[in-house]
Design a protein around this motif. Structure first.
Motif, PDB file in Angstrom:
ATOM      1  N   LEU A   1      16.237  49.589  31.862  1.00 42.01           N
ATOM      2  CA  LEU A   1      17.108  48.982  32.869  1.00 42.01           C
ATOM      3  C   LEU A   1      17.157  49.800  34.160  1.00 42.01           C
ATOM      4  O   LEU A   1      17.960  49.521  35.039  1.00 42.01           O
ATOM      5  N   THR A   2      16.306  50.807  34.248  1.00 44.31           N
ATOM      6  CA  THR A   2      16.335  51.740  35.379  1.00 44.31           C
ATOM      7  C   THR A   2      14.987  51.752  36.093  1.00 44.31           C
ATOM      8  O   THR A   2      13.943  51.801  35.446  1.00 44.31           O
ATOM      9  N   ILE A   3      15.033  51.730  37.410  1.00 46.93           N
ATOM     10  CA  ILE A   3      13.805  51.796  38.209  1.00 46.93           C
ATOM     11  C   ILE A   3      13.122  53.129  37.930  1.00 46.93           C
ATOM     12  O   ILE A   3      13.753  54.185  38.044  1.00 46.93           O
ATOM     13  N   PRO A   4      11.841  53.114  37.567  1.00 42.78           N
ATOM     14  CA  PRO A   4      11.133  54.378  37.319  1.00 42.78           C
ATOM     15  C   PRO A   4      11.139  55.272  38.567  1.00 42.78           C
ATOM     16  O   PRO A   4      11.021  54.782  39.691  1.00 42.78           O
ATOM     17  N   LYS A   5      11.286  56.543  38.357  1.00 37.65           N
ATOM     18  CA  LYS A   5      11.281  57.520  39.450  1.00 37.65           C
ATOM     19  C   LYS A   5       9.866  57.670  40.010  1.00 37.65           C
ATOM     20  O   LYS A   5       8.888  57.512  39.291  1.00 37.65           O
ATOM     21  N   ALA A   6       9.811  58.022  41.282  1.00 36.59           N
ATOM     22  CA  ALA A   6       8.513  58.270  41.927  1.00 36.59           C
ATOM     23  C   ALA A   6       7.893  59.533  41.345  1.00 36.59           C
ATOM     24  O   ALA A   6       8.592  60.484  41.000  1.00 36.59           O
ATOM     25  N   ILE A   7       6.584  59.523  41.247  1.00 34.94           N
ATOM     26  CA  ILE A   7       5.847  60.674  40.737  1.00 34.94           C
ATOM     27  C   ILE A   7       5.129  61.321  41.914  1.00 34.94           C
ATOM     28  O   ILE A   7       4.586  60.618  42.775  1.00 34.94           O
ATOM     29  N   GLY A   8       5.100  62.644  41.952  1.00 31.21           N
ATOM     30  CA  GLY A   8       4.393  63.352  43.019  1.00 31.21           C
ATOM     31  C   GLY A   8       2.939  62.909  43.102  1.00 31.21           C
ATOM     32  O   GLY A   8       2.270  62.743  42.089  1.00 31.21           O
ATOM     33  N   GLY A   9       2.455  62.663  44.311  1.00 27.87           N
ATOM     34  CA  GLY A   9       1.075  62.253  44.500  1.00 27.87           C
ATOM     35  C   GLY A   9       0.849  60.763  44.293  1.00 27.87           C
ATOM     36  O   GLY A   9      -0.287  60.293  44.299  1.00 27.87           O
ATOM     37  N   GLU A  10       1.927  60.024  44.100  1.00 29.02           N
ATOM     38  CA  GLU A  10       1.837  58.581  43.871  1.00 29.02           C
ATOM     39  C   GLU A  10       1.303  57.885  45.125  1.00 29.02           C
ATOM     40  O   GLU A  10       1.733  58.166  46.234  1.00 29.02           O
ATOM     41  N   LEU A  11       0.369  56.977  44.943  1.00 30.65           N
ATOM     42  CA  LEU A  11      -0.189  56.204  46.046  1.00 30.65           C
ATOM     43  C   LEU A  11       0.826  55.144  46.460  1.00 30.65           C
ATOM     44  O   LEU A  11       1.203  54.298  45.656  1.00 30.65           O
ATOM     45  N   VAL A  12       1.282  55.231  47.716  1.00 29.26           N
ATOM     46  CA  VAL A  12       2.251  54.262  48.219  1.00 29.26           C
ATOM     47  C   VAL A  12       1.488  53.185  48.984  1.00 29.26           C
ATOM     48  O   VAL A  12       0.785  53.474  49.945  1.00 29.26           O
ATOM     49  N   ARG A  13       1.628  51.974  48.541  1.00 30.63           N
ATOM     50  CA  ARG A  13       0.908  50.845  49.151  1.00 30.63           C
ATOM     51  C   ARG A  13       1.830  50.127  50.120  1.00 30.63           C
ATOM     52  O   ARG A  13       2.383  49.053  49.816  1.00 30.63           O
ATOM     53  N   HIS A  14       2.001  50.699  51.306  1.00 33.45           N
ATOM     54  CA  HIS A  14       2.944  50.193  52.297  1.00 33.45           C
ATOM     55  C   HIS A  14       2.692  48.731  52.646  1.00 33.45           C
ATOM     56  O   HIS A  14       3.642  47.942  52.763  1.00 33.45           O
ATOM     57  N   LYS A  15       1.436  48.350  52.821  1.00 32.47           N
ATOM     58  CA  LYS A  15       1.113  46.984  53.216  1.00 32.47           C
ATOM     59  C   LYS A  15       1.526  45.983  52.121  1.00 32.47           C
ATOM     60  O   LYS A  15       2.110  44.941  52.423  1.00 32.47           O
ATOM     61  N   LEU A  16       1.245  46.307  50.862  1.00 32.44           N
ATOM     62  CA  LEU A  16       1.647  45.431  49.762  1.00 32.44           C
ATOM     63  C   LEU A  16       3.169  45.355  49.628  1.00 32.44           C
ATOM     64  O   LEU A  16       3.731  44.271  49.401  1.00 32.44           O
ATOM     65  N   ILE A  17       3.832  46.490  49.766  1.00 36.82           N
ATOM     66  CA  ILE A  17       5.295  46.530  49.686  1.00 36.82           C
ATOM     67  C   ILE A  17       5.892  45.642  50.771  1.00 36.82           C
ATOM     68  O   ILE A  17       6.755  44.798  50.505  1.00 36.82           O
ATOM     69  N   ASP A  18       5.420  45.803  52.010  1.00 41.48           N
ATOM     70  CA  ASP A  18       5.925  44.996  53.120  1.00 41.48           C
ATOM     71  C   ASP A  18       5.619  43.513  52.919  1.00 41.48           C
ATOM     72  O   ASP A  18       6.448  42.657  53.226  1.00 41.48           O
ATOM     73  N   THR A  19       4.440  43.202  52.406  1.00 36.78           N
ATOM     74  CA  THR A  19       4.068  41.804  52.158  1.00 36.78           C
ATOM     75  C   THR A  19       5.039  41.155  51.180  1.00 36.78           C
ATOM     76  O   THR A  19       5.518  40.040  51.407  1.00 36.78           O
ATOM     77  N   VAL A  20       5.366  41.859  50.106  1.00 38.89           N
ATOM     78  CA  VAL A  20       6.290  41.314  49.109  1.00 38.89           C
ATOM     79  C   VAL A  20       7.697  41.201  49.690  1.00 38.89           C
ATOM     80  O   VAL A  20       8.344  40.154  49.574  1.00 38.89           O
ATOM     81  N   LEU A  21       8.178  42.260  50.325  1.00 36.18           N
ATOM     82  CA  LEU A  21       9.550  42.255  50.836  1.00 36.18           C
ATOM     83  C   LEU A  21       9.748  41.265  51.982  1.00 36.18           C
ATOM     84  O   LEU A  21      10.866  40.784  52.189  1.00 36.18           O
TER      85      LEU A  21
END
Length: 186
Positions: free
Chosen positions: A48-68
């Motif tokens: 029930l909890t959003i997984p925490k970010a992991i160091g070195g995680e690839l952030v896909r800004h374009k995909l995130i913005d597309t969804v949001l």
């Protein structure tokens, strides 16, 4: 959970009408009125909890913005194992002020799915309350799923905040009634 409830009922040997199922926070409490026995069933908070970010995680800004920024009410992320679906979904959820997170694990009984989903909503909105057990008398009706889903959606619409619902591992849902209740794709 249904199997768990069934096991408890068989162990006590008392007819079903002598049981009360109470849901508090993320715990089911099953109480036998006849013998006084009670059992508690937890939904693991990790589901029930959003997984925490992991160091070195690839952030896909374009995909995130597309969804949001999508005008769609439902967005499905589909890819093979190991492609980063959960990572992407968690990044999307963390961008929102309010997000309901649910990692599914084959909740193929409608009431189990609804109660688990409600636990996820309650994790983000503690005042949320949907008494799914009140709909048990309608479970044999042909329009039961419509009744239950309509009532749940109506209750969710009363939450006075903008938020997203993320259901990870949707593929674990196999039961058609559960898919129908939430308009899930096949």
């Amino acid at each position: 959970y249904f199997l768990f409830f069934h096991m408890i009922i068989q162990n006590c040997g008392v007819p079903l009408q002598f049981y009360v199922i109470i849901y508090i926070n993320t715990k089911f409490i099953i109480f036998c009125i006849s013998c006084g026995a009670y059992y508690m069933l937890n939904i693991p908070s990790a589901r029930l909890t959003i997984p925490k970010a992991i160091g070195g995680e690839l952030v896909r800004h374009k995909l995130i913005d597309t969804v949001l920024n999508s005008p769609a009410k439902v967005v499905c992320i589909h890819a093979g194992a190991g492609y980063g679906k959960t990572t992407l979904l968690s990044q999307i959820a963390r961008k929102m002020e309010k997000a309901v997170w649910l990692s599914l694990d084959g909740e193929n009984d409608v009431f189990t799915f609804v109660n688990t989903f409600c636990a996820a909503v309650k994790q983000t909105f503690p005042e949320f309350n949907f008494p799914a057990s009140e709909y048990l008398p309608f479970s044999e009706k042909s329009n039961f799923i419509s009744i239950l889903a309509g009532a749940l959606i109506g209750t969710i619409e009363n939450i006075p905040a903008d938020f997203i619902v993320v259901m990870d591992d949707l593929y674990t849902i196999k039961e058609d009634k559960v898919k129908k209740a939430y308009f899930l794709p096949d």
